[in-house]
Every structure is written in structure tokens, then in C-alpha cells.
Design a protein around this motif. Structure first.
Motif, PDB file in Angstrom:
ATOM      1  N   GLU A   1     -15.075   0.820   4.721  1.00 30.21           N
ATOM      2  CA  GLU A   1     -13.847   0.411   5.406  1.00 30.21           C
ATOM      3  C   GLU A   1     -12.849  -0.252   4.448  1.00 30.21           C
ATOM      4  OE1 GLU A   1     -17.162  -2.453   5.915  1.00 30.21           O
ATOM      5  OE2 GLU A   1     -16.949  -0.381   6.575  1.00 30.21           O
TER       6      GLU A   1
ATOM      7  N   ASP B   1     -11.290   2.638   2.471  1.00 29.45           N
ATOM      8  CA  ASP B   1     -10.262   3.278   3.301  1.00 29.45           C
ATOM      9  C   ASP B   1      -8.971   2.467   3.301  1.00 29.45           C
ATOM     10  OD1 ASP B   1     -12.081   5.270   3.921  1.00 29.45           O
ATOM     11  OD2 ASP B   1     -12.728   4.298   5.776  1.00 29.45           O
ATOM     12  N   ALA B   2      -9.092   1.153   3.474  1.00 28.58           N
ATOM     13  CA  ALA B   2      -7.903   0.287   3.481  1.00 28.58           C
ATOM     14  C   ALA B   2      -7.210   0.324   2.124  1.00 28.58           C
ATOM     15  CB  ALA B   2      -8.288  -1.141   3.856  1.00 28.58           C
TER      16      ALA B   2
ATOM     17  N   GLU C   1      -5.330   3.698   1.862  1.00 30.44           N
ATOM     18  CA  GLU C   1      -4.157   3.658   2.732  1.00 30.44           C
ATOM     19  C   GLU C   1      -3.076   2.751   2.145  1.00 30.44           C
ATOM     20  OE1 GLU C   1      -5.839   2.490   6.486  1.00 30.44           O
ATOM     21  OE2 GLU C   1      -6.789   4.455   6.775  1.00 30.44           O
ATOM     22  N   GLY C   2      -3.479   1.611   1.588  1.00 28.43           N
ATOM     23  CA  GLY C   2      -2.533   0.688   0.978  1.00 28.43           C
ATOM     24  C   GLY C   2      -1.861   1.283  -0.253  1.00 28.43           C
TER      25      GLY C   2
ATOM     26  N   ALA D   1       0.726   3.761   0.976  1.00 29.58           N
ATOM     27  CA  ALA D   1       1.854   3.053   1.595  1.00 29.58           C
ATOM     28  C   ALA D   1       2.718   2.380   0.536  1.00 29.58           C
ATOM     29  CB  ALA D   1       1.346   2.035   2.611  1.00 29.58           C
TER      30      ALA D   1
ATOM     31  N   THR E   1       3.614   7.841   3.430  1.00 22.82           N
ATOM     32  CA  THR E   1       3.101   7.937   4.790  1.00 22.82           C
ATOM     33  C   THR E   1       3.917   9.031   5.463  1.00 22.82           C
ATOM     34  OG1 THR E   1       4.594   6.200   5.574  1.00 22.82           O
ATOM     35  CG2 THR E   1       2.366   5.528   4.933  1.00 22.82           C
TER      36      THR E   1
ATOM     37  N   ALA F   1       0.575   4.798   8.800  1.00 22.39           N
ATOM     38  CA  ALA F   1       0.412   3.775   7.757  1.00 22.39           C
ATOM     39  C   ALA F   1      -1.057   3.380   7.591  1.00 22.39           C
ATOM     40  CB  ALA F   1       1.268   2.546   8.073  1.00 22.39           C
ATOM     41  N   THR F   2      -1.821   3.333   8.675  1.00 22.45           N
ATOM     42  CA  THR F   2      -3.229   2.922   8.596  1.00 22.45           C
ATOM     43  C   THR F   2      -4.081   3.741   9.560  1.00 22.45           C
ATOM     44  OG1 THR F   2      -2.960   1.220  10.297  1.00 22.45           O
ATOM     45  CG2 THR F   2      -2.612   0.530   8.012  1.00 22.45           C
ATOM     46  N   GLY F   3      -5.401   3.666   9.336  1.00 25.78           N
ATOM     47  CA  GLY F   3      -6.357   4.243  10.273  1.00 25.78           C
ATOM     48  C   GLY F   3      -6.686   5.710  10.075  1.00 25.78           C
ATOM     49  N   TRP F   4      -6.408   6.266   8.919  1.00 26.77           N
ATOM     50  CA  TRP F   4      -6.627   7.694   8.721  1.00 26.77           C
ATOM     51  C   TRP F   4      -7.578   8.039   7.566  1.00 26.77           C
ATOM     52  CZ3 TRP F   4      -5.372   9.156   3.854  1.00 26.77           C
ATOM     53  CH2 TRP F   4      -4.475   8.324   3.153  1.00 26.77           C
TER      54      TRP F   4
END
Length: 150
Positions: free
Chosen positions: A68, A71-72, A75-76, A79, A84, A105-108
Motif C-alpha cells: 500500500e 502504491d501511494a 501515485e504520488g 501526481a 493524472t 489522483a489516488t486509488g489506482w
């Protein structure tokens, strides 16, 4: 030169792999793609540089980081570089090497990592930025390139 039979078998294997990736991407995939060779010329050189052991990464993350947090981080990174919405993701499949995705932006990132094995390569929708994330010996590496140079 590849025989017609071998070519048909390879194309069928690629089609099966592509269908699995697209199913795993789910709502992230738009159904669009760049055609083979449709990426700008600078992209191949940037990928080669990114995957070279002699190239220093722009960012690092320990390889024992929980999924997790990985993933963050991914994504960061995207971004931070304005990536995005519409972007292209390398599929590693010859038939459709760059699949168009629509990422929030998040959760993918978890879904994408489940669909496509590393290295994860992201090409901005305007085809002017590339982010490559790969797992190295003790860490994940991020390499960022732009159309005007590294």
C-alpha cells in the motif's frame, strides 16, 4: 525470419495476454492505445537510459516497503509530475504496447500493478513526459524523462 505459423502463435499468445491485462485494468482502461511504434522517438532512448544500471534514479523506495505504501508512492510520483487523467501505460505486449488509461489522483496503482508486471512505464497523455518505476536489487527506482531531454 519468423514462419507464418510461429507468427500466428505469437500473435495469439499476445492477444490472450492483452485481454487479461485489459480485464485486470477494469475501469482504468479506456480501450484506447498507441499503435506499435506510435510513441515519440525520444521515449525508447529514455526507457533504455532508465533501465541501465549506470543511470542514477530520480527517486528510491526500499523494496521491503508494504504494497500500500508502494502504491501511494507511485501515485504520488505521477501526481507530482502532472500525470493524472489520461495517460499511457506500457503493456509489454507487442500488439498494443501502450494502453490508454484514465487514472484518478489516488486509488489506482494496486489495480495497475496486478494487471501489469514491472517495470511500470507511464507516458503522459500529451506524450511529453515519461515515468519509469522498476524494482532493482534492494529498492524500487523511479526515473523521470521529458521530451526535451532526461
Amino acid at each position: 525470419m519468423e514462419s507464418k505459423l510461429r507468427q500466428k502463435l505469437r500473435e495469439r499468445r499476445d492477444q490472450v495476454a492483452l485481454e487479461a491485462i485489459e480485464a485486470d485494468l477494469g475501469v482504468l482502461g479506456t480501450g484506447g492505445a498507441l499503435p506499435p511504434g506510435g510513441e515519440p522517438g525520444w521515449v525508447r532512448a529514455a526507457i533504455d537510459r532508465s533501465l541501465s544500471t549506470g543511470t542514477e534514479p530520480d527517486e528510491l523506495l526500499a523494496d521491503d516497503t508494504p504494497p500500500e505504501e508502494l502504491d501511494a508512492w507511485i501515485e504520488g510520483l505521477l501526481a507530482t509530475h502532472g500525470m493524472t487523467g489520461k495517460l499511457y501505460v506500457a503493456s509489454h505486449v507487442v500488439l498494443r504496447p501502450w494502453l490508454e488509461c484514465d487514472v484518478p489522483a489516488t486509488g489506482w496503482a494496486a489495480r495497475l500493478r496486478d494487471a501489469i508486471e514491472d517495470p511500470w512505464m507511464f507516458l503522459a497523455g500529451p506524450l511529453d513526459r515519461l515515468v519509469v518505476v522498476t524494482e532493482a536489487e534492494y529498492c524500487f527506482e523511479c526515473h523521470v524523462s521529458r521530451a526535451s531531454g532526461p
